[in-house]
Write a protein that holds these residues in place. Structure first.
Motif, PDB file in Angstrom:
ATOM      1  N   SER A 173       7.790  -5.928  -7.579  1.00 27.12           N
ATOM      2  CA  SER A 173       8.945  -7.041  -7.436  1.00 27.12           C
ATOM      3  C   SER A 173       8.802  -7.581  -6.449  1.00 27.12           C
ATOM      4  CB  SER A 173      10.237  -6.017  -7.621  1.00 27.12           C
ATOM      5  OG  SER A 173      11.102  -5.281  -8.351  1.00 27.12           O
ATOM      6  N   PHE A 174       8.208  -6.126  -5.348  1.00 31.20           N
ATOM      7  CA  PHE A 174       7.406  -7.300  -3.893  1.00 31.20           C
ATOM      8  C   PHE A 174       6.556  -8.546  -3.820  1.00 31.20           C
ATOM      9  CE2 PHE A 174       9.874  -3.886  -1.803  1.00 31.20           C
ATOM     10  CZ  PHE A 174      11.434  -4.615  -1.650  1.00 31.20           C
ATOM     11  N   MET A 175       4.772  -7.683  -5.100  1.00 32.48           N
ATOM     12  CA  MET A 175       4.202  -8.570  -4.981  1.00 32.48           C
ATOM     13  C   MET A 175       3.558  -9.918  -5.806  1.00 32.48           C
ATOM     14  SD  MET A 175       0.503  -7.239  -7.598  1.00 32.48           S
ATOM     15  CE  MET A 175       0.355  -5.555  -5.718  1.00 32.48           C
ATOM     16  N   PRO A 176       4.991  -9.816  -5.894  1.00 29.57           N
ATOM     17  CA  PRO A 176       4.908 -11.854  -6.175  1.00 29.57           C
ATOM     18  C   PRO A 176       4.954 -12.009  -5.084  1.00 29.57           C
ATOM     19  CG  PRO A 176       5.768 -10.486  -8.222  1.00 29.57           C
ATOM     20  CD  PRO A 176       5.618  -9.495  -7.095  1.00 29.57           C
ATOM     21  N   LEU A 177       6.632 -11.746  -4.597  1.00 36.15           N
ATOM     22  CA  LEU A 177       6.785 -12.427  -3.012  1.00 36.15           C
ATOM     23  C   LEU A 177       5.491 -12.447  -2.130  1.00 36.15           C
ATOM     24  CD1 LEU A 177       9.772 -10.991  -2.719  1.00 36.15           C
ATOM     25  CD2 LEU A 177       9.406 -13.057  -3.296  1.00 36.15           C
ATOM     26  N   VAL A 178       4.546 -11.506  -1.874  1.00 35.70           N
ATOM     27  CA  VAL A 178       3.527 -11.576  -0.996  1.00 35.70           C
ATOM     28  C   VAL A 178       2.221 -12.833  -1.102  1.00 35.70           C
ATOM     29  CG1 VAL A 178       1.242  -9.952   0.214  1.00 35.70           C
ATOM     30  CG2 VAL A 178       3.997  -9.075  -0.516  1.00 35.70           C
ATOM     31  N   ILE A 179       2.055 -12.596  -2.540  1.00 38.46           N
ATOM     32  CA  ILE A 179       1.013 -14.000  -3.809  1.00 38.46           C
ATOM     33  C   ILE A 179       1.426 -14.445  -3.262  1.00 38.46           C
ATOM     34  CG2 ILE A 179       0.339 -14.325  -5.799  1.00 38.46           C
ATOM     35  CD1 ILE A 179      -0.176 -12.184  -6.527  1.00 38.46           C
ATOM     36  N   GLN A 180       2.689 -15.497  -3.117  1.00 40.51           N
ATOM     37  CA  GLN A 180       3.233 -16.370  -2.799  1.00 40.51           C
ATOM     38  C   GLN A 180       2.449 -17.544  -1.429  1.00 40.51           C
ATOM     39  OE1 GLN A 180       7.744 -16.344  -4.233  1.00 40.51           O
ATOM     40  NE2 GLN A 180       7.232 -17.195  -5.294  1.00 40.51           N
ATOM     41  N   VAL A 181       2.674 -16.440  -0.976  1.00 38.36           N
ATOM     42  CA  VAL A 181       2.542 -16.891   1.191  1.00 38.36           C
ATOM     43  C   VAL A 181       1.077 -16.790   1.216  1.00 38.36           C
ATOM     44  CG1 VAL A 181       5.216 -16.383   1.631  1.00 38.36           C
ATOM     45  CG2 VAL A 181       3.462 -14.626   1.783  1.00 38.36           C
ATOM     46  N   THR A 182       0.471 -15.374   0.360  1.00 38.79           N
ATOM     47  CA  THR A 182      -0.627 -15.353   0.319  1.00 38.79           C
ATOM     48  C   THR A 182      -1.855 -15.570  -0.701  1.00 38.79           C
ATOM     49  OG1 THR A 182      -0.588 -13.222  -0.043  1.00 38.79           O
ATOM     50  CG2 THR A 182      -0.718 -13.802   2.090  1.00 38.79           C
ATOM     51  N   SER A 183      -2.798 -15.035  -1.497  1.00 39.78           N
ATOM     52  CA  SER A 183      -3.241 -14.872  -2.686  1.00 39.78           C
ATOM     53  C   SER A 183      -3.384 -13.697  -3.388  1.00 39.78           C
ATOM     54  CB  SER A 183      -4.634 -15.208  -2.370  1.00 39.78           C
ATOM     55  OG  SER A 183      -5.262 -14.631  -1.405  1.00 39.78           O
TER      56      SER A 183
ATOM     57  N   SER B 241       0.604  -1.012   0.140  1.00 41.88           N
ATOM     58  CA  SER B 241      -0.485   0.277  -0.227  1.00 41.88           C
ATOM     59  C   SER B 241       0.942   1.177   0.015  1.00 41.88           C
ATOM     60  CB  SER B 241      -0.997   0.072   1.340  1.00 41.88           C
ATOM     61  OG  SER B 241      -1.777  -0.805   1.042  1.00 41.88           O
ATOM     62  N   LEU B 242       1.232   1.394   0.984  1.00 44.25           N
ATOM     63  CA  LEU B 242       2.967   2.341   0.761  1.00 44.25           C
ATOM     64  C   LEU B 242       3.673   2.618  -0.563  1.00 44.25           C
ATOM     65  CD1 LEU B 242       4.268   1.858   4.325  1.00 44.25           C
ATOM     66  CD2 LEU B 242       2.883   4.053   3.615  1.00 44.25           C
ATOM     67  N   CYS B 243       3.740   1.208  -1.401  1.00 41.70           N
ATOM     68  CA  CYS B 243       4.028   1.976  -2.880  1.00 41.70           C
ATOM     69  C   CYS B 243       3.427   2.080  -3.660  1.00 41.70           C
ATOM     70  CB  CYS B 243       4.832   0.240  -2.797  1.00 41.70           C
ATOM     71  SG  CYS B 243       6.134  -0.750  -2.535  1.00 41.70           S
ATOM     72  N   ILE B 244       2.289   1.696  -3.436  1.00 44.03           N
ATOM     73  CA  ILE B 244       1.169   2.682  -3.786  1.00 44.03           C
ATOM     74  C   ILE B 244       0.653   3.766  -4.167  1.00 44.03           C
ATOM     75  CG2 ILE B 244      -1.375   2.157  -4.960  1.00 44.03           C
ATOM     76  CD1 ILE B 244      -1.152  -0.835  -4.250  1.00 44.03           C
ATOM     77  N   CYS B 245       1.470   4.351  -2.652  1.00 43.23           N
ATOM     78  CA  CYS B 245       0.977   5.444  -2.056  1.00 43.23           C
ATOM     79  C   CYS B 245       2.105   6.198  -2.637  1.00 43.23           C
ATOM     80  CB  CYS B 245       0.818   5.252  -1.082  1.00 43.23           C
ATOM     81  SG  CYS B 245       0.788   7.663   0.051  1.00 43.23           S
TER      82      CYS B 245
ATOM     83  N   LEU C 235      -7.516  -7.447  -1.008  1.00 42.53           N
ATOM     84  CA  LEU C 235      -8.179  -6.117   0.040  1.00 42.53           C
ATOM     85  C   LEU C 235      -7.359  -5.756   0.963  1.00 42.53           C
ATOM     86  CD1 LEU C 235      -9.867  -9.491   0.816  1.00 42.53           C
ATOM     87  CD2 LEU C 235     -11.114  -7.379   0.491  1.00 42.53           C
ATOM     88  N   GLY C 236      -5.812  -6.312   1.440  1.00 44.94           N
ATOM     89  CA  GLY C 236      -4.935  -5.393   1.736  1.00 44.94           C
ATOM     90  C   GLY C 236      -3.946  -4.350   1.264  1.00 44.94           C
ATOM     91  N   ILE C 237      -4.209  -3.613  -0.088  1.00 47.14           N
ATOM     92  CA  ILE C 237      -4.177  -2.600  -1.020  1.00 47.14           C
ATOM     93  C   ILE C 237      -5.277  -1.169  -1.049  1.00 47.14           C
ATOM     94  CG2 ILE C 237      -1.845  -3.513  -1.798  1.00 47.14           C
ATOM     95  CD1 ILE C 237      -3.776  -3.615  -4.338  1.00 47.14           C
ATOM     96  N   LEU C 238      -6.012  -1.488  -0.485  1.00 48.40           N
ATOM     97  CA  LEU C 238      -6.970  -0.613  -0.237  1.00 48.40           C
ATOM     98  C   LEU C 238      -7.038   0.607   0.222  1.00 48.40           C
ATOM     99  CD1 LEU C 238     -10.646  -3.245   0.550  1.00 48.40           C
ATOM    100  CD2 LEU C 238      -9.574  -2.560  -1.973  1.00 48.40           C
ATOM    101  N   THR C 239      -6.165  -0.020   1.319  1.00 46.74           N
ATOM    102  CA  THR C 239      -5.847   0.874   2.141  1.00 46.74           C
ATOM    103  C   THR C 239      -4.752   2.359   1.493  1.00 46.74           C
ATOM    104  OG1 THR C 239      -4.121  -0.130   2.855  1.00 46.74           O
ATOM    105  CG2 THR C 239      -5.924   0.098   4.486  1.00 46.74           C
TER     106      THR C 239
ATOM    107  N   CYS D  85       9.344  -1.588  -7.038  1.00 47.38           N
ATOM    108  CA  CYS D  85       9.351  -1.833  -5.840  1.00 47.38           C
ATOM    109  C   CYS D  85       7.799  -3.218  -5.398  1.00 47.38           C
ATOM    110  CB  CYS D  85       9.688  -0.926  -4.784  1.00 47.38           C
ATOM    111  SG  CYS D  85      10.882  -0.794  -4.709  1.00 47.38           S
ATOM    112  N   LEU D  86       6.771  -2.173  -6.321  1.00 49.02           N
ATOM    113  CA  LEU D  86       5.585  -2.481  -6.089  1.00 49.02           C
ATOM    114  C   LEU D  86       5.067  -4.114  -6.969  1.00 49.02           C
ATOM    115  CD1 LEU D  86       2.831  -2.744  -5.165  1.00 49.02           C
ATOM    116  CD2 LEU D  86       2.119  -1.121  -7.480  1.00 49.02           C
TER     117      LEU D  86
END
Length: 363
Positions: A266-276, A39-43, A282-286, A263-264
């Motif tokens: 590069s990191f998003m696939p890492l987060v998707i790997q451990v979540t979905s 979310s901070l990257c998108i911000c 939902l997390g980046i709605l903030t 950064c967004l």
């Protein structure tokens, strides 16, 4: 592997209650933290884009995306070129180049359509209609990734969307919904198309990073994203780029945007790997709320207590979604490549379920 299974089955009842409860809470906190990092990257991308548009009259979304895709190309596509075997760039292109052309097209146009919609419709419409991508994403995950949701997941999504509605209400009270939209209907259609393309891109991303590799996804998106955005850039933004009065401040904002976007991606696939993909969205709605908080100081936005309420509601819904693992219903006979990494939604929670079910199975 076998010894691990037997050791789990023989865990005493007392030990199970002492150890297992730590896993879900730690996993949820990690998931929340990773989502807010995105979310901070998108911000960062939103703040730099707004600075360029409001302070310097620079409105070149395709140029900004093109720079990001070039960075992905230089880093990840080059990395693929030096891989061997089936992970090599040429080998991947020979087998499925056309699939990645479609993926690159979806990703580029999703970014472009959402930004372009601001010229036609209001900020309120964009914020509300952009959420259309979440049910589309869940539907695609159901049919493509065989994700199976529980009632609590649907409730959690509804809570998150309620938080977005609260944020929009705060915008209306603060007067931020005003926008000289020239054609609201066209703008709304662009948002819906962009949100749907985002959902397609995210589902493809989850499929690739969990069954193939993160480097393949980023390398192919970098390659075809650069080509597609470069062509579109030359068609739609030549005059806008030529009119830019370049100085070090504008250049610095472009660099900051590109780094945040890189950064967004590069990191998003890492987060998707451990979540979905659904959990991430939902997390980046903030992200909009972080932008609003920064805007209080940078752009003189009016503060509303509803922003804090909105943030709280979205986070409650996000934690609720992460509190229960989704199930995967893989078909009995499938040509889908097996998952090669620990890429399941809410892994720590699934582990808890296994630990709880093992003693009863042993009995």
């Amino acid at each position: 592997m076998g010894s691990t299974h037997h050791s789990r089955a023989l865990l005493p009842e007392v030990g199970r209650h002492l150890v297992v409860p730590c896993l879900p809470s730690r996993n949820i906190l990690k998931t929340v933290a990773l989502g807010q990092m995105l979310s901070l990257c998108i911000c960062g991308t939103a703040i730099t884009s707004q600075y360029l548009a409001e302070r310097y009259r620079v409105n070149t979304p395709m140029l900004q995306s093109f720079i990001n895709y070039c960075l992905l190309l230089l880093f990840y596509t080059v990395m693929l070129a030096f891989q061997s075997g089936s992970d090599n760039l040429l080998h991947i292109l020979k087998r499925k180049w056309w699939k990645y052309v479609l993926l690159g097209l979806a990703d580029v146009e999703a970014n472009y359509l959402i930004v372009r919609a601001y010229q036609y419709t209001t900020l309120t419409s964009v914020q509300l209609l952009d959420c259309f991508g979440i049910p589309v994403l869940m539907a695609l995950s159901w049919f493509v990734l065989y994700a199976r949701y529980r009632v609590i997941h649907l409730i959690a999504v509804a809570v998150c969307l309620l938080g977005v509605g609260t944020m929009v209400g705060a915008d209306i009270l603060a007067g931020r919904e005003d926008n000289s939209g020239s054609d609201v209907l066209i703008g709304d259609i662009l948002v819906l198309l962009g949100a749907s393309l985002y959902a397609v891109s995210n589902v493809c991303e989850e499929y690739i990073v969990k069954r193939l590799s993160r480097q393949e996804f980023l390398g192919m998106v970098g390659l075809f994203g650069t080509i597609i955005s470069g062509i579109q850039l030359s068609i739609v933004e030549c005059k806008d780029i030529a009119s830019i009065q370049w100085d070090w401040k504008i250049a610095l904002l472009f660099v900051a945007f590109a780094l945040c976007m890189f950064c967004l991606y590069s990191f998003m696939p890492l987060v998707i790997q451990v979540t979905s993909a659904t959990s991430v969205n939902l997390g980046i709605l903030t992200a909009d709320l972080y932008s609003l908080f920064f805007g209080l100081f940078l752009f003189g936005y009016k503060f509303s207590g509803l922003y804090l309420l909105s943030f709280t509601v979205i986070m409650v819904g996000f934690v609720l979604y992460c509190s229960t693992p989704t199930r995967t219903a893989e078909p009995a006979e499938s040509s889908v490549p097996p998952i090669t990494s620990i890429g399941v939604d809410n892994l720590g929670l699934k582990l808890e379920e296994n630990l709880q079910e093992a003693p009863s199975a042993a009995l």
